[in-house]
Design a protein around this motif. Structure first.
Motif, PDB file in Angstrom:
ATOM      1  N   PRO A 195      -1.724   7.152  22.203  1.00 29.74           N
ATOM      2  CA  PRO A 195      -1.012   7.045  21.187  1.00 29.74           C
ATOM      3  C   PRO A 195      -1.624   7.671  19.977  1.00 29.74           C
ATOM      4  CG  PRO A 195      -2.291   5.167  21.393  1.00 29.74           C
ATOM      5  CD  PRO A 195      -2.733   6.063  22.463  1.00 29.74           C
ATOM      6  N   ALA A 221       3.707   8.152  19.607  1.00 30.31           N
ATOM      7  CA  ALA A 221       4.182   7.221  20.535  1.00 30.31           C
ATOM      8  C   ALA A 221       5.361   7.211  21.034  1.00 30.31           C
ATOM      9  CB  ALA A 221       3.658   5.771  19.960  1.00 30.31           C
ATOM     10  N   ALA A 270       2.194   0.468  25.651  1.00 31.31           N
ATOM     11  CA  ALA A 270       2.598  -0.474  24.659  1.00 31.31           C
ATOM     12  C   ALA A 270       2.542  -1.762  25.166  1.00 31.31           C
ATOM     13  CB  ALA A 270       3.998  -0.117  23.942  1.00 31.31           C
ATOM     14  N   ALA A 313      -2.593  -1.967  27.994  1.00 33.02           N
ATOM     15  CA  ALA A 313      -2.304  -0.685  27.055  1.00 33.02           C
ATOM     16  C   ALA A 313      -3.317   0.300  28.017  1.00 33.02           C
ATOM     17  CB  ALA A 313      -2.749  -0.785  25.679  1.00 33.02           C
TER      18      ALA A 313
END
Ligand code: C2E
Ligand code: CA
Ligand code: CA
Length: 587
Positions: free
Chosen positions: A281, A285, A176, A180
């Motif tokens: 993701p 997530a 996150a 990423a």
């Protein structure tokens, strides 16, 4: 009489003046202290050390006094230490031990020892600093051991579930963040591990787990995290792997590594694993959901036939919920004895008489109603419950045979075996015990193995089926025609009967190609001296077709569906009476 040491000491210092006496007493107190004590001036020059400090550092007092305190500080900590001293002296205060600092002392022999240090300060003699130094290496080791134990699996030394959870959280935080980085979560469960544990013992099971851990580790990259969640469940975190294509490469590599047989206690053990993969993701997530998704995918892979992997797909959620419910209810049914066996007649094509029966599981659940084996058997297979269920079926069938024998009914009963039972090391013993316990003549028990299951591991199938045959039990090859057996292979299998799958009977005799296939199977079976049972016969036309081909037996709704034991008994006795009457009329 010599004085005791304390009295001698008091006598020795009695003649000293007060100052000298004070110095001697201070010295005695310092040397008795359990911690090391170092006295320095404000520049860090050592003025005095006590006996324990000599012990900890390995230097004598003479070697230390006059030197800089830096000689006791490991080289790479010296700059920081100097700065630290300077700041301390700007605002000196008492600093106690146990502040959790990670401090090291450089010993004379070059080794380092883990220490805790407390500091005091005095303005006497132009200012002095006193350091109390405690050797905490044992404590640190203990803390390290405890940390290791809390974060690792004792058997394999891999990370445990708890620590793996932390790794996932960390990967999610990175994912996150500004850089990423996607990752894949792979959950792996050994196929039939219970059978290894039950059959070869827990020590062998442990060795298999160790071997699995070793193989997985060596098939993974250095940045991949491998953990054991417990039992025969392992999990892998693949950082930077964000696509199904990339994850697939790793999954295939792991499966290949596990496919090689493993030698344990003189046995060659074959095992595989089923894997489920969830991507972050792309799929979810958060850690808990990702693990749950990987688990669903893993069960999906197991159902598709083991030694397999699957990616999570949203449709799995609902199916999974249904399966979990089925599994839970099935466990209860098994524990409460609410499963039942019904028996479907196998009929002689020529005479129309019932010659044997096939035992088929029936289950009516108070919540779910009637559940077909087509629905619950795959669930039992995917969750390992099939072994317990299969054992129950064998016992129940043997009990029924002996019950019928008591009523004067000698009927052969065919029992379905699942592939996992075939791999169960004590299967032959289990069958032999049941025959004996219920006084069942072996020729009245038949075991059905599907062609594809026997084909999955022909060597094993040959071995187990031969051992069963040696007990005097008949073996039938079920669902024949769906498994693409080669002829050569079929010859080696110790079976006495083949059952033509009902999918081939469906359009017989209307459909030419299926009729040809049934004809070919019958011809083949006859040349090999095998009896054929045609499954799924529903119409008189189908029966007529079989009569024309000299097919020995059939099974199907045309004659009867699976019936309760009492109904089978009635049919049998009715048959006997008819044959008896016929015999009477003939004579
Ligand atoms: P299977 O071994 O091929 O069993 C024959 C299936 O065909 C049975 O379904 C039976 O009711 C059905 N059948 C029989 N005659 C006809 C017919 O004329 N037309 C049609 N359409 N179907 C017919 P069932 O009882 O639902 O069992 C399904 C499968 O579940 C079995 O296939 C077998 O693979 C499995 N199964 C059932 N009982 C057991 C068991 O005790 N252990 C194991 N491992 N599997 C079992
Ligand atoms: Ca069958
Ligand atoms: Ca069948």
């Amino acid at each position: 009489m010599p004085a005791d040491p304390a009295t001698a000491f008091v006598r020795r210092i009695a003649h000293l003046d007060e100052d000298a006496r004070g110095v001697t007493l201070e010295r005695a107190a310092m040397d008795a202290a359990p911690d090391g004590i170092v006295l320095t001036d404000l520049s860090g020059r050592i003025l005095m050390v006590n006996a324990q400090m000599e012990n900890i550092s390995g230097y004598t007092s003479e070697q230390l006094c006059g030197q800089s305190i830096d000689m006791l500080v490991p080289a790479r900590a010296r700059v920081g230490h100097g700065e630290h001293m300077r700041r301390y002296l700007q605002a000196p205060s008492r600093r106690p031990m146990g502040m959790g600092r990670d401090l090291w002392l450089q010993r004379r022999d070059g080794s380092r020892v883990s220490v805790d240090v407390s500091l005091g300060h005095s303005s006497a003699h132009g200012g002095t600093v006193v350091a109390f130094v405690r050797d905490v290496s044992e404590l640190r080791q203990l803390q390290a051991d405890m940390h290791y134990q809390a974060t690792h699996d004792t058997l394999t030394g891999l990370l445990n579930r708890w620590q793996f959870g932390h790794q996932i959280d960390q990967a999610i935080a990175e994912q996150a963040g500004p850089q990423a980085r996607p990752f894949a979560l792979l959950l792996l469960d050994l196929d039939d591990f219970k059978a290894i544990n039950d059959g070869y013992g827990h020590a062998a099971g442990d060795q298999v787990l160790l071997e699995v851990a070793r193989r997985l580790r060596s098939a993974l990259g250095a940045s991949d995290t491998l953990a054991r969640l417990g039992g025969d469940e392992f999990t892998v975190l693949l950082p930077g792997v964000g696509s199904e294509a990339d994850a697939q490469l790793v999954a295939e590599r792991l499966l290949r590594a596990l496919c090689v047989p493993c030698h344990v206690q003189g046995f060659e053990l074959n095992f595989g694993a089923s894997m489920g993969v969830a991507l972050c993701p792309q799929h979810a997530a958060d850690g808990i959901t990702l693990l749950r998704y990987a688990d669903m995918a893993m069960y999906h892979a197991k159902e598709r036939g083991r030694a397999n992997f699957a990616f999570y797909a949203p449709s799995m959620g609902q199916k999974m919920a249904e399966k979990i419910l089925l599994h839970d209810r099935l466990k209860i049914a098994l524990a409460q004895g609410s499963l039942a066996l019904h028996y479907q007649p196998q009929v002689d094509v020529a005479s129309g008489r019932m010659v044997a029966v096939e035992a088929l599981l029936r289950w009516t659940d108070p919540q779910l109603g009637e559940v077909s084996p087509g629905r619950f058997v795959p669930v039992a297979e995917a969750t390992g419950l099939i072994l317990e269920m299969g054992a129950w079926v064998i016992a129940a069938a043997c009990r029924q045979i002996s019950e019928w024998l008591r009523q004067g009914i000698a009927l052969r009963v065919a029992v379905n075996l699942s592939a996992q039972q075939l791999r169960q090391v004590d299967l032959v013993d289990q069958v032999a015990c049941n025959l004996q316990a219920h006084g069942v003549p072996p020729h009245l028990l038949e075991l059905e193995v599907t062609e594809s299951e026997a084909l999955a591991d022909p060597e094993l199938a040959c071995k187990v089926l031969s051992a069963l045959r040696a007990l005097g039990i008949c073996v039938a090859l079920d669902d024949f025609g769906t498994g693409h057996s080669s002829l050569a292979y079929l010859r080696q299998l110790p079976v006495s009967r083949i059952k033509v799958d009902r999918s081939f009977m469906r359009h017989v005799p209307a459909c030419d190609s299926e009729s040809t296939l049934v004809r070919a199977v019958l011809a083949l079976a006859h040349t090999m001296g095998l009896q054929v049972v045609a499954e799924g016969v529903e119409t008189p036309c189908q029966l007529q077709f079989l009569q024309g081909l000299q097919c020995a037996h059939y099974q199907g709704w045309l004659f009867a569906k699976a019936l309760l034991p009492e109904a089978i008994a009635a049919l049998y006795l009715q048959d006997m009476v008819q044959t008896g009457l016929m015999g009477y009329q003939d004579s």
